[in-house]
Design a protein around this motif. Structure first.
Motif, PDB file in Angstrom:
ATOM      1  N   PHE A   1       0.845  -1.195   0.000  1.00  0.00           N
ATOM      2  CA  PHE A   1       0.000   0.000   0.000  1.00  0.00           C
ATOM      3  C   PHE A   1       0.881   1.246   0.000  1.00  0.00           C
TER       4      PHE A   1
ATOM      5  N   TRP B   1     -12.988  -1.510  -0.628  1.00  0.00           N
ATOM      6  CA  TRP B   1     -12.108  -2.414  -1.388  1.00  0.00           C
ATOM      7  C   TRP B   1     -10.889  -2.787  -0.568  1.00  0.00           C
ATOM      8  N   LEU B   2     -10.380  -1.822   0.186  1.00  0.00           N
ATOM      9  CA  LEU B   2      -9.229  -2.120   1.037  1.00  0.00           C
ATOM     10  C   LEU B   2      -9.598  -3.248   2.015  1.00  0.00           C
TER      11      LEU B   2
ATOM     12  N   VAL C   1     -10.009  -6.570   0.271  1.00  0.00           N
ATOM     13  CA  VAL C   1      -8.723  -7.142  -0.130  1.00  0.00           C
ATOM     14  C   VAL C   1      -8.057  -7.799   1.080  1.00  0.00           C
TER      15      VAL C   1
ATOM     16  N   HIS D   1      -7.933   4.404 -10.452  1.00  0.00           N
ATOM     17  CA  HIS D   1      -7.169   4.051  -9.244  1.00  0.00           C
ATOM     18  C   HIS D   1      -7.486   5.035  -8.117  1.00  0.00           C
ATOM     19  N   TYR D   2      -7.577   4.528  -6.894  1.00  0.00           N
ATOM     20  CA  TYR D   2      -8.067   5.388  -5.796  1.00  0.00           C
ATOM     21  C   TYR D   2      -7.189   6.603  -5.521  1.00  0.00           C
TER      22      TYR D   2
ATOM     23  N   ILE E   1      -4.708  -6.586  -7.175  1.00  0.00           N
ATOM     24  CA  ILE E   1      -5.254  -5.929  -5.975  1.00  0.00           C
ATOM     25  C   ILE E   1      -4.199  -5.747  -4.885  1.00  0.00           C
TER      26      ILE E   1
ATOM     27  N   ASP F   1      -1.189  -2.048  -4.300  1.00  0.00           N
ATOM     28  CA  ASP F   1      -1.853  -0.809  -3.887  1.00  0.00           C
ATOM     29  C   ASP F   1      -3.272  -0.714  -4.463  1.00  0.00           C
ATOM     30  N   LEU F   2      -4.017  -1.802  -4.334  1.00  0.00           N
ATOM     31  CA  LEU F   2      -5.431  -1.851  -4.746  1.00  0.00           C
ATOM     32  C   LEU F   2      -5.612  -1.392  -6.191  1.00  0.00           C
ATOM     33  N   ASN F   3      -4.956  -2.092  -7.097  1.00  0.00           N
ATOM     34  CA  ASN F   3      -5.117  -1.699  -8.499  1.00  0.00           C
ATOM     35  C   ASN F   3      -6.407  -2.304  -9.064  1.00  0.00           C
ATOM     36  N   LEU F   4      -7.517  -1.674  -8.744  1.00  0.00           N
ATOM     37  CA  LEU F   4      -8.827  -2.153  -9.185  1.00  0.00           C
ATOM     38  C   LEU F   4      -9.004  -2.087 -10.703  1.00  0.00           C
TER      39      LEU F   4
ATOM     40  N   VAL G   1     -14.051  -9.455  -3.779  1.00  0.00           N
ATOM     41  CA  VAL G   1     -13.364  -8.164  -3.699  1.00  0.00           C
ATOM     42  C   VAL G   1     -14.132  -7.095  -4.486  1.00  0.00           C
TER      43      VAL G   1
END
Ligand code: AMP
Ligand code: ZN
Length: 480
Positions: free
Chosen positions: A17, A62-63, A66, A325-326, A373, A376-379, A409
């Protein structure tokens, strides 16, 4: 073939992250695995949440998903700011709750309860899981008073005519989250003129009720009748419910320089320990022209007025948010929401076309998904992997099992695909007045009268039908 369990263990170790504290992508290490303590700053319940707020809650959802997917147990605390958040986010001005009360002619308590429930409805419609524990600020006043007493005992506070303040100069690491020079922080804080403060960055821990005016929400304290400052709530609540498990704290980027900076200062000054190890911040949802969507600016769009009333499924917003991306700004437009709804419905249709009984989760695909994911939460990348999976030559049954696993997720209600996937309807099946609207719209398009065709499309939507223009004609879909 890699065993599923091994994949989880590998990824559990490989979650990365971006930590605002270090401004670096960091490997995630929980204090006491498999437990993770997660704190997310909750809503100020004086009005509906706007789509910008909801974008932040989606990122946090989402975090959490995950972490759960990687087999952690998540203890998630969210506060409900039902007192003490003043207009302008500083220490002066009216309390947003009292303003809401004056605006609507209801008590501040009623306002708080009404908008908290409305917020919970929004979460439900967006498939955002509720926290393990909700914590209303008004239910945690004694804890806040105790924390302020500790700060006073340690010499971090001083009194002014309007309240008890935290002396930021006494906390040497004050800028460790913002990474700003003191001069820049001072410049930011200077906007608000409070002459009684020793330093512009100092902030209220306890505010006194104004003389000659009875507040609806006020409490006795060792310093006088009043209410807590905005920042102390999150410190007291996080310390109460998470204790030592202070792994991750989140919010929108607007919280970095003031709210979270102040939370760190007062918590670490009181306990002498590091407050949270990881600070994650979501970028803004902006309206066209790059302006931040804000409740106070009056430019805010709610789930109700921008999606539900337009018959756009709320999960279209979930999909739109997953596509950016967030940590990147997202721009709101109705067209992009409609586009996202099409993408979501396409996904549903593809899943609905798969056989009823799931086969086995495919670990190779699962690993590709995990890699996205875990980074760094690559949605957006996770969405691409999902699309590739559906196009792949994996057996249909295994595809179903794997895509449903991904949806733990993604949260797009794919398990209900058959029920939710739109139903195409032929012109002949339509009620005569609907058929007429469709034909009138066709005519308008033939005449290049797009104003009329757009108006008719909207009218059809209001009545529960979406039209998609195809090369050889139109496709009509029932939305309800
Ligand atoms: P509030 O209800 O104003 O306390 O804000 C709730 C959450 O929404 C906080 O985490 C804010 O940082 C976040 N937030 C506020 N405005 C926006 C925006 N335009 N885009 C994304 N997040 C936002
Ligand atoms: Zn907070």
């Amino acid at each position: 073939m890699v065993k599923v369990r091994e994949v989880f263990e590998k990824i559990m170790k490989n979650l990365k992250f971006y930590n605002t504290l270090s401004r670096e992508l960091e490997e995630f290490k929980a204090i006491e695995p498999p437990l993770v303590g997660l704190y997310t700053c909750g809503p100020t319940v004086y009005n509906y949440a706007h789509l910008g707020n909801l974008r932040t809650y989606l990122f946090e959802d989402w975090l959490k998903r995950v972490l759960l997917y990687a087999d952690y147990e998540v203890k998630h605390i969210m506060n409900v700011t039902d007192v003490g958040h003043l207009v302008g986010d500083g220490d002066l001005g009216e309390d947003k709750m009292e303003l809401g009360s004056a605006r609507e002619g209801r008590s501040a308590w009623e306002i708080a309860d009404y908008y908290w429930q409305a917020f919970r409805d929004d979460l439900k419609m967006l498939n955002i899981a509720e926290p393990t524990q909700w914590a209303k600020v008004t239910d945690n006043i004694p804890e806040q008073i105790e924390l302020i007493k500790l700060l006073e005992k340690k010499g971090f506070t001083y009194l002014t005519p309007d309240g008890l303040y935290f002396d930021t100069v006494k906390f040497p690491d004050y800028n460790k989250l913002s990474h700003l020079h003191l001069e820049d922080l001072i410049e930011g804080a200077r906007v608000e003129k409070n002459i009684a403060k020793k330093n512009p960055t100092d902030f209220a821990l306890w505010k006194f009720s104004p003389a000659g005016k009875k507040r609806q929400m006020e409490w006795k304290s060792p310093w006088g009748l009043g209410f807590p400052g905005w920042h102390i709530e999150c410190s007291a609540i996080a310390l109460k419910y998470l204790g030592q498990n202070q792994d991750i704290h989140c919010g929108g980027i607007d919280h970095i320089n003031v709210h979270h900076t102040n939370e760190i200062a007062q918590s670490e000054a009181a306990t002498g320990k590091k407050f949270f190890n990881y600070w994650l911040h979501g970028a803004f949802l902006n309206i066209v022209g790059g302006k931040k969507m804000a409740k106070s600016a009056g430019n805010f769009l709610t789930l109700k007025n921008s999606l539900i009333e337009k018959k756009i499924n709320p999960l279209a917003f979930r999909l739109a948010a997953a596509s950016v991306h967030y940590r990147k700004p997202m721009e709101y437009s109705e067209a992009s929401l409609r586009q996202a709804e099409n993408t979501w419905r396409n996904l549903l249709r593809q899943v609905a076309a798969l056989p009823e009984t799931p086969g086995k989760i495919n670990s190779a695909w699962q690993e590709s998904f995990f890699q996205a994911i875990a980074d760094d939460l690559n949605l957006p990348q996770a969405l691409a992997v999902t699309q590739d999976l559906l196009k792949s030559n994996l057996t249909e049954a295994d595809k179903l099992a794997t895509v449903l696993d991904f949806d733990r997720v993604l949260g797009f209600s794919l398990a209900k695909a058959k029920e939710l996937a739109d139903r195409e309807i032929s012109l002949e099946e339509l009620a005569p007045e609907i058929k007429e609207l469709v034909l009138a719209r066709e005519q308008a398009r033939t005449n290049h009268d797009f104003t009329t065709s757009d108006r008719l499309r909207e009218e059809l939507r209001q009545r529960g039908y979406a039209v998609e223009d195809l090369k050889g004609g139109v496709k009509i879909i029932t939305l309800d």
